[in-house]
Write a protein that holds these residues in place. Structure first.
Motif, PDB file in Angstrom:
ATOM      1  N   PRO A  40      45.989  37.067  30.626  1.00  0.00           N
ATOM      2  CA  PRO A  40      44.694  36.381  30.573  1.00  0.00           C
ATOM      3  C   PRO A  40      44.169  36.382  29.132  1.00  0.00           C
ATOM      4  CG  PRO A  40      44.690  38.128  32.230  1.00  0.00           C
ATOM      5  CD  PRO A  40      45.953  38.261  31.469  1.00  0.00           C
ATOM      6  N   SER A  41      43.493  35.338  28.746  1.00  0.00           N
ATOM      7  CA  SER A  41      42.989  35.227  27.371  1.00  0.00           C
ATOM      8  C   SER A  41      42.023  36.361  27.030  1.00  0.00           C
ATOM      9  CB  SER A  41      42.316  33.877  27.148  1.00  0.00           C
ATOM     10  OG  SER A  41      41.213  33.724  28.019  1.00  0.00           O
ATOM     11  N   SER A  75      47.671  27.509  36.704  1.00  0.00           N
ATOM     12  CA  SER A  75      47.452  26.748  37.932  1.00  0.00           C
ATOM     13  C   SER A  75      46.257  27.283  38.717  1.00  0.00           C
ATOM     14  CB  SER A  75      48.709  26.781  38.804  1.00  0.00           C
ATOM     15  OG  SER A  75      49.038  28.120  39.126  1.00  0.00           O
ATOM     16  N   GLU A  76      45.870  28.536  38.427  1.00  0.00           N
ATOM     17  CA  GLU A  76      44.698  29.121  39.085  1.00  0.00           C
ATOM     18  C   GLU A  76      43.407  28.796  38.343  1.00  0.00           C
ATOM     19  OE1 GLU A  76      47.206  31.169  37.894  1.00  0.00           O
ATOM     20  OE2 GLU A  76      48.338  31.533  39.711  1.00  0.00           O
ATOM     21  N   GLY A  77      43.514  28.124  37.197  1.00  0.00           N
ATOM     22  CA  GLY A  77      42.325  27.735  36.440  1.00  0.00           C
ATOM     23  C   GLY A  77      41.927  28.704  35.347  1.00  0.00           C
TER      24      GLY A  77
END
Length: 88
Positions: A40-41, A75-77
């Motif tokens: 995650p970013s 794909s989960e946003g």
């Protein structure tokens, strides 16, 4: 400059300068274990150079220097970075 195409689980991230998909960066990544290939970013801090990233890593805190590609939308946003390589 040499560009390496990275393929992750069926997705292709082509870092060619003409493809405005995701950038290649030097970073420090928080990772409880180094077996993951995407992050995650919020767990990635980007630096200007490889040397800076290596200087800022802290293995005791599970913060490792790496080369990453991203951010890209999963794909989960979520915004994520893909691992290219760890710097040991």
């Amino acid at each position: 400059m040499i560009f390496k195409k990275v393929v992750m689980q069926g997705y292709s991230l082509d870092p060619h300068p003409g493809a405005n998909v995701a950038g290649r960066h030097f970073a420090v990544v928080y990772s409880p274990r180094k077996k993951r290939d995407r992050f995650p970013s919020t767990t990635v801090t980007v630096y200007e150079s490889k040397e800076e990233a290596i200087a800022e890593q802290d293995h005791d805190s599970k913060m490792y220097a790496a080369e990453v590609i991203g951010p890209a939308k999963s794909s989960e946003g979520f915004m994520i970075f893909y691992l290219v390589e760890w710097f040991d």
